[in-house]
Design an enzyme around this catalytic site. Structure first.
Site, PDB file in Angstrom:
ATOM      1  N   GLY A 220       0.958  -1.237   0.177  1.00 59.32           N
ATOM      2  CA  GLY A 220      -0.303   0.148  -0.284  1.00 59.32           C
ATOM      3  C   GLY A 220       1.331   1.011   0.068  1.00 59.32           C
ATOM      4  N   GLU A 261       4.777  -5.880   2.069  1.00 57.26           N
ATOM      5  CA  GLU A 261       4.555  -6.525   0.568  1.00 57.26           C
ATOM      6  C   GLU A 261       4.206  -5.917  -0.048  1.00 57.26           C
ATOM      7  OE1 GLU A 261       1.183  -8.996   1.129  1.00 57.26           O
ATOM      8  OE2 GLU A 261       2.143 -10.697   2.261  1.00 57.26           O
ATOM      9  N   PRO A 262       5.569  -4.590  -0.667  1.00 58.27           N
ATOM     10  CA  PRO A 262       4.371  -3.366  -1.541  1.00 58.27           C
ATOM     11  C   PRO A 262       4.743  -4.471  -2.742  1.00 58.27           C
ATOM     12  CG  PRO A 262       7.236  -3.591  -0.478  1.00 58.27           C
ATOM     13  CD  PRO A 262       6.682  -4.436  -0.039  1.00 58.27           C
ATOM     14  N   ARG A 300      -5.373   1.290 -16.019  1.00 63.68           N
ATOM     15  CA  ARG A 300      -5.354   1.684 -14.437  1.00 63.68           C
ATOM     16  C   ARG A 300      -6.409   3.426 -15.405  1.00 63.68           C
ATOM     17  NH1 ARG A 300      -2.486   3.688 -11.700  1.00 63.68           N
ATOM     18  NH2 ARG A 300      -3.272   3.147  -9.743  1.00 63.68           N
ATOM     19  N   TYR A 304      -9.979   3.121 -13.242  1.00 61.56           N
ATOM     20  CA  TYR A 304     -10.329   3.356 -11.515  1.00 61.56           C
ATOM     21  C   TYR A 304     -10.045   5.353 -11.852  1.00 61.56           C
ATOM     22  CZ  TYR A 304      -7.525  -0.500 -10.453  1.00 61.56           C
ATOM     23  OH  TYR A 304      -7.123  -2.655 -10.557  1.00 61.56           O
ATOM     24  N   CYS A 330     -11.233  -0.205 -29.964  1.00 54.94           N
ATOM     25  CA  CYS A 330     -12.323   0.225 -30.585  1.00 54.94           C
ATOM     26  C   CYS A 330     -13.516   0.154 -29.599  1.00 54.94           C
ATOM     27  CB  CYS A 330     -13.374  -0.602 -31.051  1.00 54.94           C
ATOM     28  SG  CYS A 330     -12.025  -1.417 -33.374  1.00 54.94           S
ATOM     29  N   GLU A 331     -13.730   0.948 -28.461  1.00 50.31           N
ATOM     30  CA  GLU A 331     -14.047   1.851 -27.354  1.00 50.31           C
ATOM     31  C   GLU A 331     -14.228   3.172 -26.837  1.00 50.31           C
ATOM     32  OE1 GLU A 331     -14.938  -0.429 -23.944  1.00 50.31           O
ATOM     33  OE2 GLU A 331     -14.355  -2.548 -24.476  1.00 50.31           O
ATOM     34  N   TYR A 359       1.190  -2.305 -11.793  1.00 46.22           N
ATOM     35  CA  TYR A 359       0.038  -2.830 -12.371  1.00 46.22           C
ATOM     36  C   TYR A 359      -0.331  -2.580 -14.373  1.00 46.22           C
ATOM     37  CZ  TYR A 359      -0.695  -4.018  -7.732  1.00 46.22           C
ATOM     38  OH  TYR A 359      -0.520  -4.478  -6.458  1.00 46.22           O
TER      39      TYR A 359
HETATM   40  N1  LLP Z   1      -0.308  -7.672  -0.391  1.00 45.99           N
HETATM   41  C1  LLP Z   1      -1.372  -7.630  -0.491  1.00 45.99           C
HETATM   42  C2  LLP Z   1      -2.098  -9.067   0.028  1.00 45.99           C
HETATM   43  C3  LLP Z   1      -2.380  -7.457  -1.724  1.00 45.99           C
HETATM   44  O1  LLP Z   1      -3.746  -7.483  -2.301  1.00 45.99           O
HETATM   45  C4  LLP Z   1      -1.597  -5.963  -2.335  1.00 45.99           C
HETATM   46  C5  LLP Z   1      -2.345  -5.222  -3.535  1.00 45.99           C
HETATM   47  C6  LLP Z   1      -0.294  -6.032  -2.076  1.00 45.99           C
HETATM   48  C7  LLP Z   1       0.282  -6.213  -0.924  1.00 45.99           C
HETATM   49  C8  LLP Z   1       0.802  -4.977  -2.718  1.00 45.99           C
HETATM   50  O2  LLP Z   1      -0.404  -3.202  -2.614  1.00 45.99           O
HETATM   51  P1  LLP Z   1       0.699  -1.852  -3.273  1.00 45.99           P
HETATM   52  O3  LLP Z   1       1.839  -1.845  -2.856  1.00 45.99           O
HETATM   53  O4  LLP Z   1       1.209  -2.457  -4.509  1.00 45.99           O
HETATM   54  O5  LLP Z   1      -0.103  -0.793  -3.491  1.00 45.99           O
HETATM   55  N2  LLP Z   1      -4.426  -2.717  -9.532  1.00 45.99           N
HETATM   56  C9  LLP Z   1      -4.517  -1.484  -8.860  1.00 45.99           C
HETATM   57  C10 LLP Z   1      -4.213  -2.053  -7.127  1.00 45.99           C
HETATM   58  C11 LLP Z   1      -4.177  -3.066  -6.514  1.00 45.99           C
HETATM   59  C12 LLP Z   1      -3.800  -4.579  -5.083  1.00 45.99           C
HETATM   60  C13 LLP Z   1      -4.274  -5.072  -4.980  1.00 45.99           C
HETATM   61  N3  LLP Z   1      -3.671  -5.768  -4.316  1.00 45.99           N
HETATM   62  C14 LLP Z   1      -4.239  -0.518  -8.928  1.00 45.99           C
HETATM   63  O6  LLP Z   1      -3.124  -0.075  -9.936  1.00 45.99           O
HETATM   64  O7  LLP Z   1      -4.029   0.561  -8.761  1.00 45.99           O
END
Ligand code: LLP
Length: 406
Positions: A220, A261-262, A300, A304, A330-331, A359
């Site tokens: 996160g 877990e970044p 993205r 989003y 085509c959208e 992502y």
């Molecule tokens: N750990 C778990 C259990 C997760 O579900 C996620 C992300 C992470 C770690 C890593 O999160 P991060 O550090 O990347 O924020 N597709 C979306 C983001 C979805 C994240 C899903 N889970 C986007 O492009 O913003």
């Protein structure tokens, strides 16, 4: 940051659309976290869902990183790339019995996020060691679709179910070696990280869970996407995280490992999607630059409303004009940027879409039967890994091979 000349040279050599990753930045981001969070038992498991490029993952493996995985496919890929199983955690959503068995057999740590699965495990796999995922009850993230904590999501076991968890653990003679939470992606407030940690640490008592080896606080960590957007003070945040965790280990009675877990933090800013403009159009009030990539390759903005900075690599000093930068799908929603001021775009200019490291490729697909772009990883100023693009012919042959008429 990779420079304009290098990106242009790569676009020429490998053709567009093309993903380019700065491997040195990815490794530096991984290493930085150990400076920010000076806790000796810190472990970083990079979220592989953000980017599973084998070249980048090999660099992270050699730097000592672990991986956060979410499917049997990710576990298999991580093992094939030589990540030791001790450095892999598996956090699936709504896994099937077959998936559970398949991953359990590999020996990676299983992180279980529902009472429903825990009940089955207590019956069918007594005595195993596992990690439990709780919902931290904190809502934060850069978008409603990326907030994971709180009432409205499917993730984790509720904190108030801890007594039921304990009785299932007793019943199955299970060994809980870790507790986990993930609050959301692109967390806006440092306070959310601390609050989620506190909520998990509050149930992580020796009375509830005497066998803990680690607590995992998910991912996160936010990075800026818009020019001028403030960067979080990770030095201050890391110090506070360390202080709170050390106070917790005092209460718990011994040192535990601390995992994060970044995904975005490690990968986002290291990636560029290079795309060539082939069509310019004025649609009454709108000036449209049409390029050779589209939303299946970087979803993205559509999914989003995410902002991705765009550079005009081949005409950086052009007179600024306002463009819709559109893709080849085509959208109507197929737009990388809307009403964006950019240096004049000419046909055959090469644009770079920034922050395309997390992502983007990993969420990609072949809608409209366009193959995903090639990917290159740059390290030490040279290309160290190339993944080529399938030709349209190869893509179609692959699909035709997968099925047969009965
Ligand atoms: N750990 C778990 C259990 C997760 O579900 C996620 C992300 C992470 C770690 C890593 O999160 P991060 O550090 O990347 O924020 N597709 C979306 C983001 C979805 C994240 C899903 N889970 C986007 O492009 O913003």
């Amino acid at each position: 940051m990779l420079n304009r000349e290098l990106l242009l040279a790569l676009a020429k050599e490998y053709d567009t659309p093309l993903f380019v990753y700065d491997g040195d930045m990815v490794v530096a981001r991984y290493r930085d976290l150990f400076g920010f969070i000076p806790y000796p038992g810190l472990k970083i498991c990079c979220a592989m869902k953000a980017n599973y490029n084998p070249g980048l993952l090999a660099l992270l493996r050699d730097a000592g990183a672990g991986l956060d995985t979410v499917s049997p496919g990710e576990v298999i890929m991580a093992l094939k790339l030589g990540f030791p199983k001790e450095r892999i955690i598996y956090t699936a959503n709504n896994m099937t019995d077959e998936e559970f068995e398949q991953v359990l057999a590999t020996g990676v740590v299983m992180n279980i996020g529902s009472l429903s699965r825990l009940r089955k495990i207590a019956k069918t796999h007594p005595g195993i060691s596992l990690c439990l995922r709780f919902n931290p009850d904190v809502c934060d993230g850069d978008n409603a679709k990326t907030m994971t904590g709180g009432d409205l999501t499917k993730f984790g076991i509720l904190l108030e179910s801890v007594e039921e968890v304990k009785s299932l653990v007793r019943e199955g003679n299970l060994k809980v070696i870790g507790l986990h939470e993930h609050t959301g992606s692109g967390l806006q407030r440092a306070e959310s990280v601390y609050q989620s940690m506190e909520n998990l640490m509050a149930i992580a008592t020796p009375e509830n869970f005497p066998d803990l080896q680690f607590l995992d606080f998910g991912g996160g960590f936010k990075v800026p996407y818009k020019p001028g957007e403030a960067r979080i003070d990770y030095v201050a945040m890391g110090a506070e995280i360390t202080r709170r965790f050390e106070a917790f280990t005092q209460r718990y009675g011994r040192k535990l490992d601390m995992l994060f877990e970044p995904g975005k933090y490690i990968f986002a800013e290291a990636g560029y999607l290079l795309t060539e403009v082939n069509t310019l159009k004025r649609n009454r009030s709108r000036l449209i630059a049409g390029c050779d990539s589209g939303f299946p390759q970087l979803i993205r903005p559509v999914l989003y409303d995410a902002y991705h900075e765009v550079w005009n690599l081949s005409n950086p000093d052009g007179k600024p004009q306002v463009y819709d930068v559109c893709g080849n799908i085509c959208e109507t929603g197929d737009r990388f940027a809307e009403q964006r001021e950019l240096p004049e775009i000419r046909e055959y200019d090469i644009l770079a879409i920034r922050n395309a490291g997390a992502y983007c490729y990993s969420m990609g697909g072949v809608y409209n039967l366009r193959a995903m772009p090639a990917e290159v990883v740059v390290s030490g100023g040279k290309v160290v890994y190339v993944r080529r693009r399938l030709s349209s012919e190869e893509l179609c042959d692959q699909i035709l091979k997968e099925g047969r008429s009965l």
